[in-house]
Write a protein that holds these residues in place. Structure first.
Motif, mmCIF file in Angstrom:
data_model
loop_
_atom_site.group_PDB
_atom_site.id
_atom_site.type_symbol
_atom_site.label_atom_id
_atom_site.label_comp_id
_atom_site.label_asym_id
_atom_site.label_seq_id
_atom_site.Cartn_x
_atom_site.Cartn_y
_atom_site.Cartn_z
ATOM 1 N N LEU A 41 9.944 3.618 -4.951
ATOM 2 C CA LEU A 41 8.876 2.933 -4.228
ATOM 3 C C LEU A 41 8.605 3.606 -2.884
ATOM 4 N N GLU A 42 9.662 3.980 -2.172
ATOM 5 C CA GLU A 42 9.492 4.665 -0.893
ATOM 6 C C GLU A 42 8.839 6.031 -1.083
ATOM 7 N N GLU A 43 9.236 6.718 -2.138
ATOM 8 C CA GLU A 43 8.651 8.033 -2.408
ATOM 9 C C GLU A 43 7.165 7.916 -2.723
ATOM 10 N N MET A 44 6.799 6.929 -3.542
ATOM 11 C CA MET A 44 5.390 6.748 -3.889
ATOM 12 C C MET A 44 4.579 6.308 -2.673
ATOM 13 N N LYS A 45 5.178 5.510 -1.809
ATOM 14 C CA LYS A 45 4.496 5.094 -0.582
ATOM 15 C C LYS A 45 4.253 6.293 0.331
ATOM 16 N N ARG A 66 4.079 9.422 -0.543
ATOM 17 C CA ARG A 66 3.097 10.305 -1.161
ATOM 18 C C ARG A 66 1.684 9.763 -0.963
ATOM 19 N N ALA A 67 1.542 8.425 -1.085
ATOM 20 C CA ALA A 67 0.211 7.830 -0.908
ATOM 21 C C ALA A 67 -0.271 7.961 0.532
ATOM 22 N N ILE A 68 0.667 7.922 1.501
ATOM 23 C CA ILE A 68 0.272 8.058 2.905
ATOM 24 C C ILE A 68 -0.063 9.505 3.240
ATOM 25 N N LEU A 69 0.775 10.425 2.781
ATOM 26 C CA LEU A 69 0.568 11.835 3.106
ATOM 27 C C LEU A 69 -0.546 12.460 2.280
ATOM 28 N N GLN A 70 -0.710 11.972 1.053
ATOM 29 C CA GLN A 70 -1.764 12.490 0.178
ATOM 30 C C GLN A 70 -2.569 11.307 -0.362
ATOM 31 N N PRO A 71 -3.427 10.728 0.457
ATOM 32 C CA PRO A 71 -4.121 9.486 0.083
ATOM 33 C C PRO A 71 -5.244 9.695 -0.927
ATOM 34 N N THR A 72 -4.874 10.166 -2.099
ATOM 35 C CA THR A 72 -5.857 10.288 -3.166
ATOM 36 C C THR A 72 -5.922 8.977 -3.945
ATOM 37 N N THR A 73 -6.966 8.844 -4.742
ATOM 38 C CA THR A 73 -7.116 7.626 -5.542
ATOM 39 C C THR A 73 -5.948 7.447 -6.503
ATOM 40 N N ASN A 93 -2.805 8.622 -6.210
ATOM 41 C CA ASN A 93 -1.551 8.296 -5.521
ATOM 42 C C ASN A 93 -1.535 6.858 -5.010
ATOM 43 N N VAL A 94 -2.648 6.431 -4.409
ATOM 44 C CA VAL A 94 -2.706 5.068 -3.883
ATOM 45 C C VAL A 94 -2.674 4.051 -5.025
ATOM 46 N N SER A 95 -3.388 4.329 -6.099
ATOM 47 C CA SER A 95 -3.388 3.411 -7.243
ATOM 48 C C SER A 95 -2.001 3.307 -7.865
ATOM 49 N N ALA A 96 -1.314 4.438 -7.984
ATOM 50 C CA ALA A 96 0.032 4.424 -8.561
ATOM 51 C C ALA A 96 0.991 3.621 -7.689
ATOM 52 N N TYR A 97 0.860 3.768 -6.368
ATOM 53 C CA TYR A 97 1.741 3.021 -5.462
ATOM 54 C C TYR A 97 1.466 1.523 -5.535
ATOM 55 N N ILE A 98 0.189 1.146 -5.544
ATOM 56 C CA ILE A 98 -0.160 -0.278 -5.602
ATOM 57 C C ILE A 98 0.334 -0.901 -6.907
ATOM 58 N N ALA A 99 0.158 -0.177 -8.013
ATOM 59 C CA ALA A 99 0.590 -0.707 -9.309
ATOM 60 C C ALA A 99 2.106 -0.873 -9.355
ATOM 61 N N PHE A 100 2.829 0.120 -8.847
ATOM 62 C CA PHE A 100 4.296 0.034 -8.874
ATOM 63 C C PHE A 100 4.795 -1.056 -7.929
ATOM 64 N N GLN A 101 4.134 -1.185 -6.770
ATOM 65 C CA GLN A 101 4.514 -2.237 -5.833
ATOM 66 C C GLN A 101 4.253 -3.620 -6.432
ATOM 67 N N ARG A 102 3.130 -3.771 -7.113
ATOM 68 C CA ARG A 102 2.820 -5.046 -7.751
ATOM 69 C C ARG A 102 3.855 -5.384 -8.822
ATOM 70 N N GLU A 103 4.306 -4.385 -9.527
ATOM 71 C CA GLU A 103 5.335 -4.604 -10.544
ATOM 72 C C GLU A 103 6.620 -5.144 -9.914
ATOM 73 N N GLN A 104 6.994 -4.602 -8.767
ATOM 74 C CA GLN A 104 8.213 -5.073 -8.097
ATOM 75 C C GLN A 104 8.012 -6.458 -7.491
ATOM 76 N N LEU A 105 6.806 -6.747 -7.005
ATOM 77 C CA LEU A 105 6.526 -8.081 -6.482
ATOM 78 C C LEU A 105 6.597 -9.127 -7.590
ATOM 79 N N ASN A 106 6.110 -8.777 -8.759
ATOM 80 C CA ASN A 106 6.210 -9.699 -9.895
ATOM 81 C C ASN A 106 7.665 -9.945 -10.274
ATOM 82 N N ARG A 107 8.459 -8.881 -10.216
ATOM 83 C CA ARG A 107 9.879 -9.038 -10.520
ATOM 84 C C ARG A 107 10.557 -9.949 -9.488
#
Length: 290
Positions: free
Chosen positions: A102-106, A108-115, A117-131
């Protein structure tokens, strides 16, 4: 070897009076064929490699070559069984790996804010929030169904339950403090030059009068106290109670049965706080209020 044996059998049949017919000759041949044949030396030495690896005894397994059906050879593990035997990753390691990912994806999304990277981070974060939400929901359901795990039954947090708990606690405290003077006394250390002692002296006088608690006022500098005219001068009592330095005002609860001093506190305190501390030190087991 076969011809002499056949001839000998034929002669024996003739000697016994039986005709040496072709049937008798065939019988002799069958006897010869059914007799155990001696295995050539080379054949005996040609033992398969897998037989040499058999785990049973030499006679039971090696000579008879029974194989794995008679537990002489260990059956080879199937690929699925080999995968199952591999040690699995612990839950703590899995959780640490998720946090790291999660930290790595975050990052990557900050340093390389492409659609992507940001979408992948949001999806993975949402998965952990659901858990985490599932865990929190199961936590409260477990608490509801297992009263021995519910801490709020000991210390209620809702308004009605908290008020009831405080009322019961006050009744218990008043009951204990009503008889506290039968066993305990208080040493009140002060200094005549201490402004805080001028404020705290009357408070301790009210506590003493209300609960009949014996209070021994001890002056560290030899000066008087308006609240306690029958004071005594410190001749080593301060250190004998386990106190360090010259901090005043100071209160020490003394158990007349065990002869054990228990410091109550330092500085100015309200009367209710003083009695609450005395009640806690004398009647509440450590850790039971938390």
């Amino acid at each position: 070897m076969r011809a002499p044996l056949t001839l000998a059998l034929t002669l024996s049949l003739v000697a016994s009076g039986l005709p040496a017919t072709s049937a008798n000759a065939q019988l002799a041949d069958s006897v010869f064929l059914s007799a155990p044949q001696e295995e050539p030396e080379a054949a005996r030495e040609a033992v398969p490699a897998q037989v040499a690896e058999q785990s049973g005894g030499d006679f039971y397994c090696r000579e008879r070559r029974l194989g794995e059906w008679f537990y002489c050879e260990k059956p080879k593990a199937k690929p699925s069984e080999q995968r199952a035997q591999q040690p699995t990753q612990s839950s703590a390691d899995q959780l640490a790996a998720i946090s790291k990912q999660l930290e790595e994806m975050k990052a990557r999304a900050i340093l390389q804010p492409t659609t992507e990277n940001v979408s992948a981070y949001i999806a993975f974060q949402r998965e952990q929030l659901n858990r985490a939400s599932s865990f929190a929901d199961m936590w409260r359901r477990t608490i509801w169904q297992n009263p021995e795990l519910d801490y709020t039954l000991q210390r209620p947090v809702n308004q009605l339950g908290k008020r009831t708990w405080l009322d019961n606690r006050t009744a218990d405290k008043n009951r204990v403090l009503a008889s506290i003077s039968k066993r305990y006394g208080v040493f009140y250390f002060y200094s005549s030059a201490c402004a805080a002692c001028e404020v705290f002296g009357p408070i301790m006088r009210s506590v003493s009068d209300r609960f009949g608690l014996t209070v021994m006022a001890v002056s560290l500098d030899g000066g008087p106290s308006k609240a306690f005219p029958n004071f005594t001068v410190d001749t080593g009592q301060y250190r004998a109670m386990g106190m360090q330095g010259q901090q005043v005002p100071a209160l020490v609860l003394f158990d007349t049965q065990t002869k054990r001093p228990m410091p109550i506190g330092y500085g100015v305190m309200a009367a209710d706080e003083v009695m609450d501390r005395i009640f806690t030190l004398t009647s509440v087991e450590p850790g039971s209020d938390f």
